[in-house]
Design a protein around this motif. Sequence first.
Motif, PDB file in Angstrom:
ATOM      1  N   ILE A  38       0.937  -1.136   0.090  1.00  0.00           N
ATOM      2  CA  ILE A  38      -0.139   0.029   0.196  1.00  0.00           C
ATOM      3  C   ILE A  38       1.109   1.164   0.057  1.00  0.00           C
ATOM      4  O   ILE A  38       1.877   1.424   0.720  1.00  0.00           O
ATOM      5  N   MET A  39       0.593   2.168  -0.774  1.00  0.00           N
ATOM      6  CA  MET A  39       1.513   3.249  -0.956  1.00  0.00           C
ATOM      7  C   MET A  39       0.610   4.716  -0.987  1.00  0.00           C
ATOM      8  O   MET A  39      -0.701   4.564  -1.742  1.00  0.00           O
ATOM      9  N   ARG A  40       0.826   5.556  -0.362  1.00  0.00           N
ATOM     10  CA  ARG A  40       0.071   6.844  -0.557  1.00  0.00           C
ATOM     11  C   ARG A  40       0.914   7.573  -1.687  1.00  0.00           C
ATOM     12  O   ARG A  40       1.834   7.794  -1.872  1.00  0.00           O
ATOM     13  N   VAL A  41       0.150   8.283  -2.572  1.00  0.00           N
ATOM     14  CA  VAL A  41       0.677   8.859  -3.658  1.00  0.00           C
ATOM     15  C   VAL A  41       0.567  10.453  -3.447  1.00  0.00           C
ATOM     16  O   VAL A  41      -0.402  10.970  -3.101  1.00  0.00           O
ATOM     17  N   VAL A  42       1.575  10.950  -3.563  1.00  0.00           N
ATOM     18  CA  VAL A  42       2.100  12.368  -3.456  1.00  0.00           C
ATOM     19  C   VAL A  42       2.120  12.888  -4.649  1.00  0.00           C
ATOM     20  O   VAL A  42       1.567  13.802  -4.867  1.00  0.00           O
ATOM     21  N   CYS A  43       2.880  11.953  -5.643  1.00  0.00           N
ATOM     22  CA  CYS A  43       2.707  12.709  -7.283  1.00  0.00           C
ATOM     23  C   CYS A  43       2.853  11.369  -8.074  1.00  0.00           C
ATOM     24  O   CYS A  43       3.459  10.766  -7.878  1.00  0.00           O
ATOM     25  N   ALA A  44       1.566  11.382  -8.903  1.00  0.00           N
ATOM     26  CA  ALA A  44       1.718  10.342  -9.731  1.00  0.00           C
ATOM     27  C   ALA A  44       1.939  10.386 -11.034  1.00  0.00           C
ATOM     28  O   ALA A  44       1.932   9.667 -12.129  1.00  0.00           O
ATOM     29  N   ASP A  45       2.808  11.474 -11.309  1.00  0.00           N
ATOM     30  CA  ASP A  45       3.253  11.642 -12.760  1.00  0.00           C
ATOM     31  C   ASP A  45       4.515  11.109 -12.813  1.00  0.00           C
ATOM     32  O   ASP A  45       5.515  11.497 -12.512  1.00  0.00           O
ATOM     33  N   ILE A  46       4.639  10.091 -13.529  1.00  0.00           N
ATOM     34  CA  ILE A  46       5.956   9.373 -13.771  1.00  0.00           C
ATOM     35  C   ILE A  46       6.826   9.532 -14.996  1.00  0.00           C
ATOM     36  O   ILE A  46       7.827   8.867 -15.241  1.00  0.00           O
ATOM     37  N   ASP A  47       6.231  10.624 -15.603  1.00  0.00           N
ATOM     38  CA  ASP A  47       7.035  11.094 -16.795  1.00  0.00           C
ATOM     39  C   ASP A  47       8.349  11.395 -16.309  1.00  0.00           C
ATOM     40  O   ASP A  47       8.544  12.420 -15.387  1.00  0.00           O
ATOM     41  N   PRO A  48       9.596  10.803 -16.806  1.00  0.00           N
ATOM     42  CA  PRO A  48      10.934  11.230 -16.563  1.00  0.00           C
ATOM     43  C   PRO A  48      11.219  12.863 -16.735  1.00  0.00           C
ATOM     44  O   PRO A  48      12.094  13.321 -15.982  1.00  0.00           O
ATOM     45  N   ASN A  49      10.177  13.413 -17.351  1.00  0.00           N
ATOM     46  CA  ASN A  49      10.848  14.950 -17.537  1.00  0.00           C
ATOM     47  C   ASN A  49       9.767  15.642 -16.865  1.00  0.00           C
ATOM     48  O   ASN A  49       9.577  17.041 -17.202  1.00  0.00           O
ATOM     49  N   GLY A  50       8.891  14.987 -16.036  1.00  0.00           N
ATOM     50  CA  GLY A  50       8.193  15.758 -15.218  1.00  0.00           C
ATOM     51  C   GLY A  50       8.518  16.141 -13.919  1.00  0.00           C
ATOM     52  O   GLY A  50       9.793  16.349 -13.627  1.00  0.00           O
ATOM     53  N   PRO A  51       7.618  16.388 -12.966  1.00  0.00           N
ATOM     54  CA  PRO A  51       7.948  16.987 -11.763  1.00  0.00           C
ATOM     55  C   PRO A  51       8.615  16.184 -10.703  1.00  0.00           C
ATOM     56  O   PRO A  51       9.279  16.352  -9.796  1.00  0.00           O
ATOM     57  N   GLY A  52       8.731  14.727 -11.034  1.00  0.00           N
ATOM     58  CA  GLY A  52       9.198  13.619 -10.228  1.00  0.00           C
ATOM     59  C   GLY A  52       7.915  12.909  -9.386  1.00  0.00           C
ATOM     60  O   GLY A  52       7.439  13.164  -8.668  1.00  0.00           O
ATOM     61  N   GLN A  53       8.023  11.593  -9.740  1.00  0.00           N
ATOM     62  CA  GLN A  53       6.832  10.811  -8.902  1.00  0.00           C
ATOM     63  C   GLN A  53       7.319  10.534  -7.608  1.00  0.00           C
ATOM     64  O   GLN A  53       8.437  10.538  -7.245  1.00  0.00           O
ATOM     65  N   GLN A  54       6.392  10.498  -6.886  1.00  0.00           N
ATOM     66  CA  GLN A  54       6.440  10.309  -5.363  1.00  0.00           C
ATOM     67  C   GLN A  54       5.480   9.569  -4.814  1.00  0.00           C
ATOM     68  O   GLN A  54       4.407   9.695  -4.819  1.00  0.00           O
ATOM     69  N   TYR A 318      -4.786  10.204  -1.621  1.00  0.00           N
ATOM     70  CA  TYR A 318      -4.632   9.147  -2.695  1.00  0.00           C
ATOM     71  C   TYR A 318      -3.769   8.169  -2.515  1.00  0.00           C
ATOM     72  O   TYR A 318      -2.729   8.275  -1.823  1.00  0.00           O
ATOM     73  N   TYR A 319      -4.314   6.860  -2.634  1.00  0.00           N
ATOM     74  CA  TYR A 319      -3.641   5.572  -2.338  1.00  0.00           C
ATOM     75  C   TYR A 319      -3.606   4.579  -3.536  1.00  0.00           C
ATOM     76  O   TYR A 319      -4.495   4.595  -4.358  1.00  0.00           O
ATOM     77  N   GLY A 327       7.810  -9.286 -13.697  1.00  0.00           N
ATOM     78  CA  GLY A 327       7.450  -8.555 -15.071  1.00  0.00           C
ATOM     79  C   GLY A 327       6.353  -7.711 -15.221  1.00  0.00           C
ATOM     80  O   GLY A 327       5.975  -7.200 -16.006  1.00  0.00           O
ATOM     81  N   ILE A 328       5.645  -7.605 -13.887  1.00  0.00           N
ATOM     82  CA  ILE A 328       4.445  -6.762 -13.745  1.00  0.00           C
ATOM     83  C   ILE A 328       4.489  -5.979 -12.429  1.00  0.00           C
ATOM     84  O   ILE A 328       5.033  -6.403 -11.230  1.00  0.00           O
ATOM     85  N   LEU A 329       4.077  -4.916 -12.727  1.00  0.00           N
ATOM     86  CA  LEU A 329       3.800  -3.793 -11.680  1.00  0.00           C
ATOM     87  C   LEU A 329       2.472  -2.917 -12.035  1.00  0.00           C
ATOM     88  O   LEU A 329       2.499  -2.172 -12.997  1.00  0.00           O
ATOM     89  N   SER A 330       1.616  -3.324 -11.457  1.00  0.00           N
ATOM     90  CA  SER A 330       0.146  -2.699 -11.315  1.00  0.00           C
ATOM     91  C   SER A 330      -0.306  -1.928 -10.443  1.00  0.00           C
ATOM     92  O   SER A 330      -0.275  -2.403  -9.174  1.00  0.00           O
ATOM     93  N   ASP A 331      -0.876  -0.760 -10.642  1.00  0.00           N
ATOM     94  CA  ASP A 331      -1.116   0.132  -9.533  1.00  0.00           C
ATOM     95  C   ASP A 331      -2.845   0.075  -9.361  1.00  0.00           C
ATOM     96  O   ASP A 331      -3.501   0.604 -10.408  1.00  0.00           O
ATOM     97  N   ILE A 332      -3.377  -0.214  -8.284  1.00  0.00           N
ATOM     98  CA  ILE A 332      -4.954  -0.098  -8.208  1.00  0.00           C
ATOM     99  C   ILE A 332      -5.276   0.908  -7.236  1.00  0.00           C
ATOM    100  O   ILE A 332      -4.853   0.932  -6.016  1.00  0.00           O
ATOM    101  N   PRO A 333      -5.813   2.013  -7.711  1.00  0.00           N
ATOM    102  CA  PRO A 333      -6.160   3.046  -6.979  1.00  0.00           C
ATOM    103  C   PRO A 333      -7.235   2.954  -5.845  1.00  0.00           C
ATOM    104  O   PRO A 333      -8.308   2.223  -6.198  1.00  0.00           O
ATOM    105  N   PHE A 334      -7.437   3.695  -4.819  1.00  0.00           N
ATOM    106  CA  PHE A 334      -8.476   4.088  -4.162  1.00  0.00           C
ATOM    107  C   PHE A 334      -8.206   5.136  -3.210  1.00  0.00           C
ATOM    108  O   PHE A 334      -7.072   5.911  -3.284  1.00  0.00           O
TER     109      PHE A 334
END
Length: 717
Positions: A38-54, A318-319, A327-334
């Motif tokens: 379980i992870m709390r989403v601080v920033c969901a933008d995974i673009d390497p040119n973006g603000p930085g996922q967290q 956001y979580y 080979g799999i990493l999938s995020d399920i939001p809630f």
Amino acid sequence: MESSTGIIGYCQPHEISTDQTTGLKLSTETPKICSVEIMRVVCADIDPNGPGQQFELQNWGAQKHVDVSKQDINLGSYGIVETSLFPIPESQISIEMYIWPTKSSDNTQSIFNWGELNLVINPNNILTFCFDDSEVCINQPLLLRNWYFIRGTVDITTKAISIEMQMLKPITGHLSSCNSTSVISSTKSLIFKTPMIFGAKFKRLNKEQNFTCDHFNGKIEAPVIVIDNDPAATISWDFSKEINKPSVFSNQGNRFDIELINCPLRGATGYNWNGSVDSWTENPDLYGAIHFHDDDITDCKWQTNLKISPPKNTQSGYYIARVRTKGILSDIPFFVTQRLKKSNKKILFLAPTATYKAYANTHVKFDSHNTENLFEAPISLSEDELYLNKHRELGLSNYDTHSDESGVVYVSERRPILNNRPGLYTFNYINDTHIIKWLEKKGYDYEVVTDEDLHNFGYDVLKNYSVVITASHPEYYSTQMWDALSKYQNNGGRHMYLGGNGFYWRIAFSDHYPGVMEHRRGVSGVRTWEGEPGEHHLSFTGEPGGLWRTYGRAPQSLVGNGFSSTLFVKSTWFRRSTASYSKETDFIFKDLSTDIIGDFGYRGGGCVGLEIDRWDRDLGSPENSIVVATSEYVGAGGLLTGEEFITTTRALDGVQNGRVRADMVFFTIPNGGAVWSTGSIAWATSLLWAGTDNSVSKVTQNVLDRFLDETEFEIDE
């Protein structure tokens, strides 16, 4: 590279408080063992040119070994009667109804199925009545979007089956009525062991869930089953009754009630609709139809793989449940929501989950010819979007049309949703987490509630906070949500609207349809489809759908500005207005040495972009509202919204039309309330530029600090 779609899933409920549990429901094509964190989403933008996922890993809810297998989806809406009280005909049984077919198909479409009785449209668009191995057909194809009265009969005495068809509005060159009869060898199958199905054919029962096939696209009205020509044994249903509920009562008490599965369209015009009214609430008798689709889905009804219960001290927000295997990493939001729990924090962030739901699993990049025109560039596609295009069983968004080209009215959270989670779909959910990360980098304490909380609990969910922040694109609002936010402002609350195109469409929720949202696109607004004539009123509430503006509540009346234009080609910036240099508004630009705001950003290179809002007193912008900044150089890429003009001209872009602009607006409200509106979706995605050392961040911080200060605002005399 790890796959984001090798395992898919959803959480039900989608939003929980810390005294609740959600069920994680997962599926994969081949059985796997996975881990869950379980992870709390601080920033969901995974673009390497973006603000930085967290993401912040939580010390609760983890599970190292979760078995996952394939879970099926029963796509398509239908009505079902499940009872052991079915009568056994002695001499004759007839099934009659009105139908309005909407799609030709290579597959058989089952209008009615009951044991060995099948009333279908075959792949040649021929109406056919089947019993056991026998069938009888009408000898001309049905015309789409035309009303027919049909009847299929099994006569036990003569051992014959027959079918009749009557076209309600005859058309030259087509038979207005016809019938056909065929002899059968046996009637032993008139003992009904399977449920009665409208709009599909019964297939199997699996894990307490019915599965169906051969779904019908079109309307059904006034079905009647006549048994042995005995009026007392006749079963009938009136679809114009209880339109706001997911079941239809029979004339036989509750013995043969129809349960509607996957939300076929209610409040649909019937064969007798004549244009005299445009709402089912005015004359329900004209709205006796239900529109079924082969791609409706509002509840996958999957089994739960893991129960997740956040501890009492869990921070609202956001979580995701992060699912991993080789080979799999999938995020399920809630969402973990503060809801009505007490908090000492003064800031409330309102997560626009109604908007997330409206866009859930959108297919516009594939299905709409307008997408590349708006962006004036080739479309890039992520793994999630490619998967959605291939797997239409995951359902559609309010921006899509059904396979029969009618608009999607109902959307649900009870299915895997692949574009409302960390990923590359850079709109709405991901953009809003830029605000979350900005709040945390600036050291602000805040709570999070959702649109559904606002709808269900109203003003009570807002009243204890000094500042409410709405996000980059709070586009979809129910009456309860609008009223609650308006009451908050009028009672002295301070509202920061950090987006564009907000408070635009009216939507509805219903206790009868948990997890489902209804939205009807009317005859105005930027829309990818338009509802059928007479079908613009919400079935859940009876309210008119469409734009809030159409019914006297333009967004300007709530937040000072409202949707003006799209600007997807390239973003631009604001310039501070002359009116902003006053005691009343000078705090907004404190410590800034420039009057240009936001000539940078992660969406198009500026803070004014995507969708933008303008001030307009005629549409309700308050008399004391002040335009403190206005966009510059919007250019030809800015296009006026449809409701902003009534005659087509060439002067509809940002070069030629002065209404193609964004206005930043501030105004005060009696009792200490205040509103500051940015008027641009791209504002939120400029906050984190240069590590927050920028003018957009500074202006936002100035406003938030002042709004947290309870002293009265200075007013220029």
